[in-house]
Design an enzyme around this catalytic site. Sequence first.
Site, PDB file in Angstrom:
ATOM      1  N   TYR A  64       0.842  -1.190   0.000  1.00 46.52           N
ATOM      2  CA  TYR A  64       0.000   0.000   0.000  1.00 46.52           C
ATOM      3  C   TYR A  64       0.881   1.246   0.000  1.00 46.52           C
ATOM      4  O   TYR A  64       1.488   1.590   1.007  1.00 46.52           O
ATOM      5  CB  TYR A  64      -0.912   0.027   1.221  1.00 46.52           C
ATOM      6  CG  TYR A  64      -1.916  -1.097   1.300  1.00 46.52           C
ATOM      7  CD1 TYR A  64      -2.242  -1.870   0.184  1.00 46.52           C
ATOM      8  CD2 TYR A  64      -2.553  -1.404   2.499  1.00 46.52           C
ATOM      9  CE1 TYR A  64      -3.159  -2.898   0.262  1.00 46.52           C
ATOM     10  CE2 TYR A  64      -3.481  -2.429   2.584  1.00 46.52           C
ATOM     11  CZ  TYR A  64      -3.774  -3.177   1.470  1.00 46.52           C
ATOM     12  OH  TYR A  64      -4.690  -4.195   1.563  1.00 46.52           O
ATOM     13  N   PHE A 213     -14.272  -4.766   1.141  1.00 47.35           N
ATOM     14  CA  PHE A 213     -15.249  -4.103   0.271  1.00 47.35           C
ATOM     15  C   PHE A 213     -16.682  -4.303   0.786  1.00 47.35           C
ATOM     16  O   PHE A 213     -17.517  -4.898   0.094  1.00 47.35           O
ATOM     17  CB  PHE A 213     -15.140  -4.577  -1.176  1.00 47.35           C
ATOM     18  CG  PHE A 213     -13.850  -4.246  -1.851  1.00 47.35           C
ATOM     19  CD1 PHE A 213     -13.129  -3.113  -1.512  1.00 47.35           C
ATOM     20  CD2 PHE A 213     -13.338  -5.079  -2.833  1.00 47.35           C
ATOM     21  CE1 PHE A 213     -11.933  -2.808  -2.132  1.00 47.35           C
ATOM     22  CE2 PHE A 213     -12.138  -4.786  -3.461  1.00 47.35           C
ATOM     23  CZ  PHE A 213     -11.435  -3.654  -3.112  1.00 47.35           C
ATOM     24  N   LEU A 215     -19.108  -2.425   0.836  1.00 47.85           N
ATOM     25  CA  LEU A 215     -20.112  -1.837  -0.065  1.00 47.85           C
ATOM     26  C   LEU A 215     -19.689  -1.996  -1.528  1.00 47.85           C
ATOM     27  O   LEU A 215     -20.167  -1.270  -2.390  1.00 47.85           O
ATOM     28  CB  LEU A 215     -20.315  -0.346   0.250  1.00 47.85           C
ATOM     29  CG  LEU A 215     -21.120  -0.027   1.502  1.00 47.85           C
ATOM     30  CD1 LEU A 215     -21.285   1.487   1.666  1.00 47.85           C
ATOM     31  CD2 LEU A 215     -22.481  -0.698   1.489  1.00 47.85           C
ATOM     32  N   GLY A 217     -19.400  -3.437  -5.318  1.00 49.56           N
ATOM     33  CA  GLY A 217     -20.081  -4.220  -6.334  1.00 49.56           C
ATOM     34  C   GLY A 217     -21.590  -4.264  -6.252  1.00 49.56           C
ATOM     35  O   GLY A 217     -22.224  -5.125  -6.863  1.00 49.56           O
ATOM     36  N   PHE A 218     -22.200  -3.338  -5.525  1.00 43.58           N
ATOM     37  CA  PHE A 218     -23.665  -3.293  -5.450  1.00 43.58           C
ATOM     38  C   PHE A 218     -24.237  -2.781  -6.769  1.00 43.58           C
ATOM     39  O   PHE A 218     -23.709  -1.840  -7.366  1.00 43.58           O
ATOM     40  CB  PHE A 218     -24.113  -2.366  -4.328  1.00 43.58           C
ATOM     41  CG  PHE A 218     -24.092  -2.967  -2.956  1.00 43.58           C
ATOM     42  CD1 PHE A 218     -25.259  -3.062  -2.218  1.00 43.58           C
ATOM     43  CD2 PHE A 218     -22.912  -3.435  -2.392  1.00 43.58           C
ATOM     44  CE1 PHE A 218     -25.255  -3.604  -0.936  1.00 43.58           C
ATOM     45  CE2 PHE A 218     -22.902  -3.968  -1.124  1.00 43.58           C
ATOM     46  CZ  PHE A 218     -24.077  -4.063  -0.389  1.00 43.58           C
ATOM     47  N   THR A 219     -25.329  -3.369  -7.222  1.00 46.81           N
ATOM     48  CA  THR A 219     -26.060  -2.814  -8.359  1.00 46.81           C
ATOM     49  C   THR A 219     -26.868  -1.613  -7.862  1.00 46.81           C
ATOM     50  O   THR A 219     -27.108  -1.468  -6.656  1.00 46.81           O
ATOM     51  CB  THR A 219     -27.022  -3.841  -8.957  1.00 46.81           C
ATOM     52  OG1 THR A 219     -28.055  -4.116  -7.990  1.00 46.81           O
ATOM     53  CG2 THR A 219     -26.303  -5.138  -9.322  1.00 46.81           C
ATOM     54  N   PRO A 220     -27.324  -0.746  -8.774  1.00 48.06           N
ATOM     55  CA  PRO A 220     -28.167   0.383  -8.330  1.00 48.06           C
ATOM     56  C   PRO A 220     -29.397  -0.072  -7.548  1.00 48.06           C
ATOM     57  O   PRO A 220     -29.778   0.556  -6.549  1.00 48.06           O
ATOM     58  CB  PRO A 220     -28.551   1.065  -9.648  1.00 48.06           C
ATOM     59  CG  PRO A 220     -27.399   0.767 -10.563  1.00 48.06           C
ATOM     60  CD  PRO A 220     -26.977  -0.636 -10.197  1.00 48.06           C
TER      61      PRO A 220
END
Length: 288
Positions: A64, A213, A215, A217-220
Amino acid sequence: MAPTTLPGGTWTLGDLTVTRFGYGAMQLAGQWVMGPPADHEGALAVLREAVALGITHIDTSAAYGPHVTNRLIREALHPYPESLHVVTKVGADRDEQGGWPTARDPESLRRQIRENLETLGVETLDLVNLRLGDAEGPKPGSLAEALETLVALQREGLIRHLGLSNVTPEQVTEAQSIAPIVCVQNQYNLAHRGDDDLIDELARQGVAYVPYFPLGGFTPLQSSALSAVAGRLGATPMGVALAWLLRRSPNILLIPGTKSVAHLRENVAGAGLALSGEDLAELDRIGR
């Protein structure tokens, strides 16, 4: 160690007791996890606030920055409190274009362990996760050579405990045939439930699962459903997602990242939300 007031209580990684609510340091580096932070003092303040809140599990990697987050952790917190455990990972480097080329041959792994020891300012690394796959996710294949290299370094006293990151269930089984594994770190959240069976099996074994992660890869449509629950509870979507993860299984440890003290406090408060049976049922439908 005194009982924590943080959401979720504590978990034991081998002989290390950590808070289930931890902190992921990746976001403290510059844009795209490259270079120094825009606000150096602000980054130090976040790390110090994490410890002040009682967090005893900080996740990082020499990749990182590269080396940026490790050096920030050392500057902010060294000498480390006895209760604080810094978890790092090896298996990937950074290139000048910001990519994450794999680096799992024995020589590369030994170099990365040395880099982590030096930049964190310790003689032994509490826990090292072997990162497999690539930036797109886990990939099938044997991990034996890479893990055996880390086992040799563990025998030399440079590593206390071993974990895995970005792995398939089959790789977890193979790893456990080689050495004790105290945690698995994979992508998992309300919308991405592919590791449900793995989480349950690890819980039966007493092995931690560390999702990243929360949150991602959420779809709308899924985001709208989460936002609706959050709005009803007067909370943020991130807070609700973290609270759901803590309720999902007792072996789940959280490492949400942020570069803001205020956001860190907000995440802690969110993770402590009381979710009703109705809330949980509605949230579970998001990933089904």
